[in-house]
Design a protein around this motif. Sequence first.
Motif, mmCIF file in Angstrom:
data_model
loop_
_atom_site.group_PDB
_atom_site.id
_atom_site.type_symbol
_atom_site.label_atom_id
_atom_site.label_comp_id
_atom_site.label_asym_id
_atom_site.label_seq_id
_atom_site.Cartn_x
_atom_site.Cartn_y
_atom_site.Cartn_z
ATOM 1 N N GLY A 174 -12.510 21.689 -35.670
ATOM 2 C CA GLY A 174 -13.148 22.978 -35.980
ATOM 3 C C GLY A 174 -14.586 23.067 -35.514
ATOM 4 O O GLY A 174 -15.097 24.158 -35.279
ATOM 5 N N PHE A 175 -15.255 21.932 -35.372
ATOM 6 C CA PHE A 175 -16.658 21.940 -34.955
ATOM 7 C C PHE A 175 -16.851 22.060 -33.444
ATOM 8 O O PHE A 175 -17.964 22.225 -32.979
ATOM 9 C CB PHE A 175 -17.385 20.685 -35.448
ATOM 10 N N ILE A 176 -15.783 21.964 -32.702
ATOM 11 C CA ILE A 176 -15.908 22.113 -31.247
ATOM 12 C C ILE A 176 -16.259 23.580 -30.962
ATOM 13 O O ILE A 176 -15.544 24.481 -31.399
ATOM 14 C CB ILE A 176 -14.603 21.728 -30.520
ATOM 15 N N PRO A 177 -17.367 23.816 -30.259
ATOM 16 C CA PRO A 177 -17.774 25.204 -30.019
ATOM 17 C C PRO A 177 -16.694 26.010 -29.286
ATOM 18 O O PRO A 177 -15.999 25.494 -28.419
ATOM 19 C CB PRO A 177 -19.029 25.067 -29.154
ATOM 20 N N VAL A 178 -16.569 27.227 -29.654
ATOM 21 C CA VAL A 178 -15.697 28.254 -29.074
ATOM 22 C C VAL A 178 -14.206 27.961 -29.283
ATOM 23 O O VAL A 178 -13.514 28.735 -29.908
ATOM 24 C CB VAL A 178 -16.001 28.517 -27.578
ATOM 25 N N VAL A 179 -13.705 26.837 -28.789
ATOM 26 C CA VAL A 179 -12.270 26.562 -28.866
ATOM 27 C C VAL A 179 -11.858 25.817 -30.132
ATOM 28 O O VAL A 179 -10.668 25.686 -30.407
ATOM 29 C CB VAL A 179 -11.778 25.774 -27.630
ATOM 30 N N GLY A 180 -12.817 25.348 -30.918
ATOM 31 C CA GLY A 180 -12.510 24.569 -32.114
ATOM 32 C C GLY A 180 -11.593 25.281 -33.101
ATOM 33 O O GLY A 180 -10.561 24.728 -33.500
ATOM 34 N N PRO A 181 -11.953 26.498 -33.511
ATOM 35 C CA PRO A 181 -11.054 27.202 -34.433
ATOM 36 C C PRO A 181 -9.666 27.449 -33.846
ATOM 37 O O PRO A 181 -8.667 27.404 -34.562
ATOM 38 C CB PRO A 181 -11.783 28.517 -34.694
ATOM 39 N N ILE A 182 -9.592 27.682 -32.552
ATOM 40 C CA ILE A 182 -8.299 27.914 -31.905
ATOM 41 C C ILE A 182 -7.475 26.617 -31.904
ATOM 42 O O ILE A 182 -6.270 26.640 -32.137
ATOM 43 C CB ILE A 182 -8.492 28.458 -30.481
ATOM 44 N N LEU A 183 -8.134 25.483 -31.670
ATOM 45 C CA LEU A 183 -7.440 24.196 -31.693
ATOM 46 C C LEU A 183 -6.993 23.817 -33.103
ATOM 47 O O LEU A 183 -6.023 23.077 -33.270
ATOM 48 C CB LEU A 183 -8.336 23.101 -31.119
ATOM 49 N N SER A 184 -7.688 24.306 -34.116
ATOM 50 C CA SER A 184 -7.343 23.988 -35.495
ATOM 51 C C SER A 184 -6.075 24.705 -35.968
ATOM 52 O O SER A 184 -5.403 24.224 -36.866
ATOM 53 C CB SER A 184 -8.496 24.355 -36.429
ATOM 54 N N ILE A 185 -5.757 25.833 -35.370
ATOM 55 C CA ILE A 185 -4.591 26.614 -35.804
ATOM 56 C C ILE A 185 -3.285 25.819 -35.680
ATOM 57 O O ILE A 185 -2.511 25.779 -36.634
ATOM 58 C CB ILE A 185 -4.530 27.960 -35.052
#
Length: 171
Positions: free
Chosen positions: A89-100
């Motif tokens: 989740g902390f990865i900028p920009v793509v973090g939330p997308i990767l968390s899904i």
Amino acid sequence: DALNNGWRRIWSYTWVSFLFAFIVGGGFLLFFIPGLIFLIWFLFSQFVVVAEDEKGMAAILRSKEYVRGHWFAVFIRVFVIWLVSAGLGFIPVVGPILSIPLVPFMMIFIKLIYDDLRESKGEIIIHSPSVGARAKWIGAGALGYVALPAVLFVMMGATLTVPLLMLKGMM
């Protein structure tokens, strides 16, 4: 058939989810540690509703019984999966997308922990919780919702009353 079975349990699931959120949320308002303890104890309550057809506080207490004696092991496993999720989740920009895509994996992981605990404990007999047992856990959750405003009021009391007293002295 599965939809009919799921629809039959929707209200029990909703009620247990509300109890879980109320008790754990109140625990976190009581200064983090009680909330963490409650979270691990009651983590499997929704699975108990679905797999064992328990309802309400009986599902909550059955979850606690499964965790008894294994609290730290369950905590470590859940903490590791949370760290992975938070790290992504902390990865900028793509973090939330990767968390899904990790959400279903986390649910399956917690379900597998529940299955292991259920298998290792065998048959657990929980009698219908007494009014006192129900009130104890609901009261513990409610205490957090009352304690935080009370502490804030005590801390802010002097800040709020001194200007009022000064204003009264000016009149």
